[in-house]
Design a protein around this motif. Structure first.
Motif, short mmCIF file in Angstrom:
data_model
loop_
_atom_site.label_atom_id
_atom_site.label_comp_id
_atom_site.label_asym_id
_atom_site.label_seq_id
_atom_site.Cartn_x
_atom_site.Cartn_y
_atom_site.Cartn_z
N GLY A 162 0.79 -1.22 0.00
CA GLY A 162 0.00 0.00 0.00
C GLY A 162 0.82 1.27 0.00
N SER A 163 2.14 1.12 0.00
CA SER A 163 3.03 2.29 -0.01
C SER A 163 4.32 1.93 -0.72
CB SER A 163 3.34 2.74 1.42
OG SER A 163 4.34 3.74 1.43
N SER A 164 4.95 2.92 -1.33
CA SER A 164 6.25 2.68 -1.98
C SER A 164 7.40 3.13 -1.08
CB SER A 164 6.32 3.42 -3.32
OG SER A 164 6.21 4.83 -3.14
N GLU A 165 7.10 3.62 0.12
CA GLU A 165 8.15 4.05 1.03
C GLU A 165 8.80 2.84 1.70
OE1 GLU A 165 9.14 7.17 1.42
OE2 GLU A 165 7.64 7.86 -0.03
N HIS A 166 10.14 2.79 1.69
CA HIS A 166 10.84 1.67 2.32
C HIS A 166 12.32 2.03 2.47
CE1 HIS A 166 12.34 -2.38 3.12
NE2 HIS A 166 11.10 -2.79 3.25
N PRO A 167 12.93 1.74 3.62
CA PRO A 167 14.35 2.06 3.81
C PRO A 167 15.27 1.24 2.93
CG PRO A 167 13.51 0.78 5.66
CD PRO A 167 12.32 1.17 4.85
N GLY A 168 14.77 0.15 2.36
CA GLY A 168 15.61 -0.73 1.55
C GLY A 168 16.04 -0.16 0.22
N TRP A 169 15.39 0.90 -0.25
CA TRP A 169 15.77 1.49 -1.53
C TRP A 169 17.23 1.92 -1.52
CZ3 TRP A 169 12.83 0.72 -5.54
CH2 TRP A 169 11.43 0.67 -5.42
N GLN A 170 17.60 2.72 -0.52
CA GLN A 170 18.95 3.24 -0.47
C GLN A 170 19.96 2.12 -0.25
OE1 GLN A 170 19.24 6.71 -0.98
NE2 GLN A 170 21.30 6.02 -1.51
N GLU A 171 19.57 1.17 0.59
CA GLU A 171 20.47 0.03 0.86
C GLU A 171 20.81 -0.71 -0.43
OE1 GLU A 171 19.94 -4.46 2.62
OE2 GLU A 171 18.78 -2.85 3.56
N ALA A 172 19.80 -0.97 -1.23
CA ALA A 172 20.02 -1.71 -2.48
C ALA A 172 20.84 -0.89 -3.46
CB ALA A 172 18.68 -2.11 -3.08
N ARG A 192 18.32 -8.61 -5.80
CA ARG A 192 18.87 -7.83 -4.68
C ARG A 192 17.88 -6.76 -4.24
NH1 ARG A 192 19.65 -6.12 -0.70
NH2 ARG A 192 21.46 -5.10 0.25
N LEU A 193 17.25 -6.15 -5.21
CA LEU A 193 16.27 -5.11 -4.92
C LEU A 193 15.05 -5.69 -4.22
CD1 LEU A 193 15.55 -2.14 -5.26
CD2 LEU A 193 14.68 -2.67 -7.53
N ARG A 194 14.55 -6.82 -4.70
CA ARG A 194 13.39 -7.46 -4.07
C ARG A 194 13.69 -7.85 -2.63
NH1 ARG A 194 9.19 -9.39 -6.60
NH2 ARG A 194 9.12 -11.18 -5.21
N THR A 195 14.89 -8.33 -2.40
CA THR A 195 15.28 -8.73 -1.05
C THR A 195 15.32 -7.52 -0.12
OG1 THR A 195 16.56 -10.61 -1.87
CG2 THR A 195 17.08 -9.81 0.34
N ALA A 196 15.94 -6.44 -0.61
CA ALA A 196 16.06 -5.24 0.22
C ALA A 196 14.70 -4.64 0.56
CB ALA A 196 16.92 -4.20 -0.50
N LEU A 197 13.75 -4.79 -0.35
CA LEU A 197 12.42 -4.22 -0.14
C LEU A 197 11.47 -5.18 0.58
CD1 LEU A 197 11.89 -2.51 -3.62
CD2 LEU A 197 12.63 -1.44 -1.48
N GLY A 198 11.94 -6.39 0.87
CA GLY A 198 11.10 -7.37 1.56
C GLY A 198 10.00 -7.93 0.68
N LEU A 199 10.16 -7.86 -0.63
CA LEU A 199 9.11 -8.32 -1.53
C LEU A 199 9.00 -9.84 -1.57
CD1 LEU A 199 9.52 -5.80 -4.47
CD2 LEU A 199 7.55 -6.03 -2.94
#
Length: 215
Positions: A162-172, A192-199
């Motif tokens: 329900g939101s695109s906000e996530h701290p994993g963006w910068q990490e990835a 790597r991106l999916r993992t960082a975002l918890g997808l």
């Protein structure tokens, strides 16, 4: 600020080489461009996607537009267009006349969906143009492809949470995504991106992110 000019009426006063460069940027952006000038260079006169009124600017006519540019080189015309814009709430840019501008055009480096704007508040356009060249060289096919991958993951994250906000963006992004895409390793970058975002955990309900396989 990036403006959506699709279908919006934009006035260009003057029809010389400077005005032609403005038109070349406005038309691809979808603006409905009207040019007002007694004469015009071929780059304007021969276009069939621009309306050209062969006459001088008439006081107050800027009020019928959403945005205006004056490129006549005549300070009295710039001043009139600017004053009319201020009176009617229309933003005006006067070429090489900072005193009669309510907005300033930045130098822009573009590649695909990416754009980087450089502005010196109208004081040194040459520096802005030079810096644009440096950024343009950085915006290669890899950055455009990375933008595509990020956009797809953003849509997936929003659908899942329900939101695109996530701290994993910068990490990835700090973990070499661009280098991986430039090397053609899109699969690793995407994982790597999916993992960082918890997808991965959002998709299987395990609560545990899957481990990406490093290249």
């Amino acid at each position: 600020m990036h403006l959506d000019l699709r279908g919006r009426r934009v006035l260009v006063v003057g029809a010389g080489s400077v005005a032609a460069r403005k038109v070349e940027r406005l038309v691809p952006a979808g603006a409905a461009v009207t040019v007002v000038a007694p004469t015009a260079v071929p780059a304007i006169a021969e276009r069939d996607d621009v309306r050209w009124h062969r006459r001088p600017y008439q006081q107050g006519e800027v009020a019928g537009y959403r945005l205006a540019f004056t490129c006549t080189g005549a300070s009295e015309v710039d001043a009139q267009v600017f004053a009319d814009g201020e009176a009617s709430g229309v933003w005006v840019n006067s070429a090489d006349d900072i005193d009669h501008c309510s907005f300033i055009l930045p130098a822009v480096a573009r590649r695909g969906p990416l754009s980087v704007s450089i502005c010196t508040e109208g004081t040194t356009p040459a520096l802005a143009s030079w810096l644009r060249g440096r950024f343009q060289r950085e915006l290669d096919d890899g950055t455009a492809e990375l933008a595509r991958l990020l956009s797809a993951s953003r849509a997936e994250l929003r659908a899942a949470t329900g939101s695109s906000e996530h701290p994993g963006w910068q990490e990835a992004l700090d973990d070499g995504l661009l280098d991986a895409v430039r090397a053609g390793n899109n699969a690793w970058a995407q994982q790597r991106l999916r993992t960082a975002l918890g997808l991965d955990s959002a998709a299987d309900g395990t609560g545990q992110a899957h481990t990406a396989v490093l290249p």
